[in-house]
Enzyme design. Structure first.
Site, PDB file in Angstrom:
ATOM      1  CD  GLU A  53      -5.731   0.294   6.619  1.00  0.00           C
ATOM      2  OE1 GLU A  53      -5.994   1.286   5.911  1.00  0.00           O
ATOM      3  OE2 GLU A  53      -4.582  -0.018   6.965  1.00  0.00           O
ATOM      4  CB  SER A 110       2.252   6.867   4.704  1.00  0.00           C
ATOM      5  OG  SER A 110       1.108   6.345   5.316  1.00  0.00           O
ATOM      6  CD  GLU A 117      -2.417  10.277  19.377  1.00  0.00           C
ATOM      7  OE1 GLU A 117      -2.221   9.648  18.315  1.00  0.00           O
ATOM      8  OE2 GLU A 117      -1.870   9.961  20.457  1.00  0.00           O
ATOM      9  CD  GLN A 170      -2.560   1.136   2.731  1.00  0.00           C
ATOM     10  OE1 GLN A 170      -2.226   0.361   3.632  1.00  0.00           O
ATOM     11  NE2 GLN A 170      -3.577   1.948   2.851  1.00  0.00           N
ATOM     12  N   GLY A 171       0.805   2.042  -1.052  1.00  0.00           N
ATOM     13  CA  GLY A 171       1.632   3.245  -1.158  1.00  0.00           C
ATOM     14  C   GLY A 171       0.826   4.510  -0.955  1.00  0.00           C
TER      15      GLY A 171
HETATM   16  C1  LIG Z   1       3.869  -0.567  11.343  1.00  0.00           C
HETATM   17  C2  LIG Z   1       3.372   0.426  10.348  1.00  0.00           C
HETATM   18  C3  LIG Z   1       3.001  -0.001   9.094  1.00  0.00           C
HETATM   19  C4  LIG Z   1       2.536   0.921   8.152  1.00  0.00           C
HETATM   20  N1  LIG Z   1       2.229   0.467   6.893  1.00  0.00           N
HETATM   21  C5  LIG Z   1       1.862   1.352   5.955  1.00  0.00           C
HETATM   22  C6  LIG Z   1       1.648   0.921   4.613  1.00  0.00           C
HETATM   23  O1  LIG Z   1       1.793  -0.247   4.265  1.00  0.00           O
HETATM   24  N2  LIG Z   1       1.312   1.843   3.703  1.00  0.00           N
HETATM   25  C7  LIG Z   1       1.145   3.160   4.020  1.00  0.00           C
HETATM   26  O2  LIG Z   1       0.788   3.946   3.136  1.00  0.00           O
HETATM   27  N3  LIG Z   1       1.350   3.616   5.274  1.00  0.00           N
HETATM   28  C8  LIG Z   1       1.714   2.744   6.252  1.00  0.00           C
HETATM   29  N4  LIG Z   1       1.964   3.173   7.536  1.00  0.00           N
HETATM   30  C9  LIG Z   1       1.903   4.602   7.821  1.00  0.00           C
HETATM   31  C10 LIG Z   1       0.724   5.026   8.680  1.00  0.00           C
HETATM   32  O3  LIG Z   1      -0.446   5.063   7.929  1.00  0.00           O
HETATM   33  C11 LIG Z   1       1.090   6.396   9.258  1.00  0.00           C
HETATM   34  O4  LIG Z   1       2.185   6.205  10.138  1.00  0.00           O
HETATM   35  C12 LIG Z   1      -0.060   7.011  10.015  1.00  0.00           C
HETATM   36  O5  LIG Z   1      -1.087   7.385   9.140  1.00  0.00           O
HETATM   37  C13 LIG Z   1       0.398   8.238  10.810  1.00  0.00           C
HETATM   38  O6  LIG Z   1       1.076   9.137   9.983  1.00  0.00           O
HETATM   39  P1  LIG Z   1       2.545   9.695  10.376  1.00  0.00           P
HETATM   40  O7  LIG Z   1       3.391   8.560  10.767  1.00  0.00           O
HETATM   41  O8  LIG Z   1       2.981  10.570   9.267  1.00  0.00           O
HETATM   42  O9  LIG Z   1       2.304  10.565  11.675  1.00  0.00           O
HETATM   43  P2  LIG Z   1       1.742  12.042  11.731  1.00  0.00           P
HETATM   44  O10 LIG Z   1       0.502  12.139  10.923  1.00  0.00           O
HETATM   45  O11 LIG Z   1       2.838  12.980  11.418  1.00  0.00           O
HETATM   46  O12 LIG Z   1       1.352  12.169  13.245  1.00  0.00           O
HETATM   47  C14 LIG Z   1       2.332  12.421  14.277  1.00  0.00           C
HETATM   48  C15 LIG Z   1       1.594  12.527  15.604  1.00  0.00           C
HETATM   49  O13 LIG Z   1       0.669  13.640  15.562  1.00  0.00           O
HETATM   50  C16 LIG Z   1      -0.649  13.203  15.854  1.00  0.00           C
HETATM   51  N5  LIG Z   1      -1.609  13.935  15.033  1.00  0.00           N
HETATM   52  C17 LIG Z   1      -1.531  14.168  13.694  1.00  0.00           C
HETATM   53  N6  LIG Z   1      -2.622  14.856  13.287  1.00  0.00           N
HETATM   54  C18 LIG Z   1      -3.400  15.061  14.392  1.00  0.00           C
HETATM   55  C19 LIG Z   1      -4.672  15.696  14.622  1.00  0.00           C
HETATM   56  N7  LIG Z   1      -5.349  16.281  13.619  1.00  0.00           N
HETATM   57  N8  LIG Z   1      -5.164  15.698  15.888  1.00  0.00           N
HETATM   58  C20 LIG Z   1      -4.476  15.107  16.907  1.00  0.00           C
HETATM   59  N9  LIG Z   1      -3.267  14.498  16.760  1.00  0.00           N
HETATM   60  C21 LIG Z   1      -2.752  14.462  15.514  1.00  0.00           C
HETATM   61  C22 LIG Z   1      -0.674  11.717  15.475  1.00  0.00           C
HETATM   62  O14 LIG Z   1      -1.680  11.022  16.183  1.00  0.00           O
HETATM   63  C23 LIG Z   1       0.740  11.290  15.900  1.00  0.00           C
HETATM   64  O15 LIG Z   1       0.777  11.023  17.270  1.00  0.00           O
HETATM   65  C24 LIG Z   1       2.413   2.285   8.496  1.00  0.00           C
HETATM   66  C25 LIG Z   1       2.772   2.711   9.781  1.00  0.00           C
HETATM   67  C26 LIG Z   1       3.263   1.816  10.689  1.00  0.00           C
HETATM   68  C27 LIG Z   1       3.663   2.312  12.049  1.00  0.00           C
END
Ligand SMILES: Cc1cc2nc3c(=O)[nH]c(=O)nc-3n(C[C@H](O)[C@H](O)[C@H](O)COP(=O)(O)OP(=O)(O)OC[C@H]3O[C@@H](n4cnc5c(N)ncnc54)[C@H](O)[C@@H]3O)c2cc1C
Length: 391
Positions: A254, A139, A376, A136-137
């Protein structure tokens, strides 16, 4: 004494529409007894993936993958109650976890909802059989929770889309043949508009897949760099420019399917944890605290199970999960982390050794409140959509 019933008690009280005496459970159990050998999963990640891939092939050969897929696409057209029982039985049998879930649970059903006949014919059989692996691409380094801010773009060049950008946290990207990529295809568009979901073959010179080494020692996810990657013009899921709507359909799958698998696996792990605790040499006050935590977690697992059941009933009635999906996701993610911590506490010093399954569970569980939407974000959805609180 009836051992089958005893096993089922691990799951908790019987639920009306998924009874423990259901003939489907008996049929699937009989098959699992014959095919799920109970062989422990290898610790090495590559070997573990191959182990699970073989299991996927065994399941597919027996007609046990894509149970909920319509018969015309090679599934069994199973109703949500059967699907619920299916995951419970898999967990009780301690069967290996499936591979290709991005294909089976996410892309396959999304293709059925939005994909052209060409895409369905080209990709559904390989997803089901495990002949093609998917990732899944969505993020990107600066676009996770706020996915609509993504910057990967694709432009038409003759019969191809040309994709440029970077994705990250792509689970098992290194084993995948294809990636479904959310990209901006309408220049000048903003946020949720002008996006498309493209199917990108990864085996081409303009794609670099770079695994990211984690604290657990594994590299379960990757960065993927698209530097002019080519995607055939027709390989868009749904209409070009309507990718956000397609992605929302995918998220619905999902959030729905994630939970089904997990309450049963968590309950089985809780049982294992109880066994380890029974034999552990913990000081009495720590053993007592661990026992109390075990009981609390059991209650929370039952809460998760009922949320999954509620989702099952909604799906059976043809209704969307809505905020129930976020509640399920939130309860599951936090529970997974707390169980990981308890397992580590109970394993004691032995659990500090890297390369052990309990260490892996503990470290990997930290991610559970992040992927498929952070806790969150789920709380935001619940407070706004369910409780009517201001943004
Ligand atoms: C093990 C694992 C597997 C994954 N696999 C995939 C995959 O296969 N394909 C893919 O596309 N993605 C994947 N992801 C990515 C995942 O979807 C993102 O990590 C997730 O959506 C959070 O985005 P971020 O890491 O950029 O954090 P951010 O969005 O930058 O968030 C950072 C922090 O800020 C908080 N935050 C952000 N916005 C708000 C808000 N509006 N209100 C309150 N708090 C907020 C979040 O809760 C978090 O604590 C994976 C992640 C993990 C950990």
């Amino acid at each position: 004494m009836n051992t089958t019933l005893l096993d089922h008690h691990v799951l908790g009280p019987e639920l009306a529409r998924t009874p423990y005496g259901h003939p489907f459970r008996a049929e699937f159990r009989a098959w699992l007894r014959e095919h799920a050998t109970g062989e422990p999963e290898p610790l090495d990640q590559d070997a573990r993936f191959e182990f699970r891939r073989r299991w996927h092939h065994t399941m597919a050969a027996g007609g046990w993958t894509g149970l909920h897929w319509p018969v015309e696409y090679g599934g069994r057209g199973a109703d949500p109650e059967l699907q619920f029982m299916y995951y419970e039985e898999l967990a009780l049998a301690r069967a290996p976890e499936p591979v290709n879930t991005p294909g089976l649970i996410l892309l396959g059903p999304t293709l059925m909802a939005h994909g052209s006949d060409l895409l369905k014919r080209a990709f559904l059989p390989g997803i089901l059989s495990g002949g093609q692996m998917w990732c899944q691409g969505f993020s990107e380094p600066d676009s996770g929770s706020d996915l609509a801010s993504l910057r990967t773009r694709a432009e038409l060049d003759g019969d191809d889309w040309v994709v440029t950008g970077q994705k990250t946290w792509t689970t098992f990207g290194q084993y995948a043949d294809f990636c479904f990529v959310l990209a901006r295809t309408e220049p000048g568009s903003a946020r949720h508009h002008g996006l498309s979901m493209l199917i990108c073959p990864l085996d081409q010179p303009n794609v670099t897949v770079h695994p990211i080494r984690q604290i657990s020692g594994d590299a379960e996810f990757c960065e993927i760099f698209f530097e002019g990657a080519r995607v055939p013009r027709d390989w868009v899921v749904g209409e070009a420019g309507q990718g956000w709507q397609v992605a929302m359909t995918l998220f619905q799958f999902e959030r729905g399917d994630q939970g089904y698998t997990d309450h049963a696996r968590l309950l089985v792990r809780l049982l294992d944890c109880e066994r380890v605790l029974g034999a552990a040499d913990l000081p009495p006050e720590r053993a007592l605290a661990a026992r109390e935590e075990l009981r609390r977690l059991w209650v929370r697992c039952q809460e998760l199970r009922l949320l999954n059941y509620r989702g099952t009933l909604l799906a059976a009635a043809g209704q969307s999960l809505g905020a129930v999906g976020s509640m399920t996701n939130l309860v599951w993610g936090e529970l997974e982390k707390d169980l990981g911590s308890l397992q580590a506490e109970v394993a004691g010093a032995r659990g500090l050794v890297l390369g052990r399954h309990d260490t892996h569970h503990r470290l990997a569980s930290r991610a559970a409140s992040i992927y498929s939407g952070t806790s969150e974000i789920q709380r935001n959805i619940i407070s706004e959509r369910l409780l009517g609180l201001p943004r």
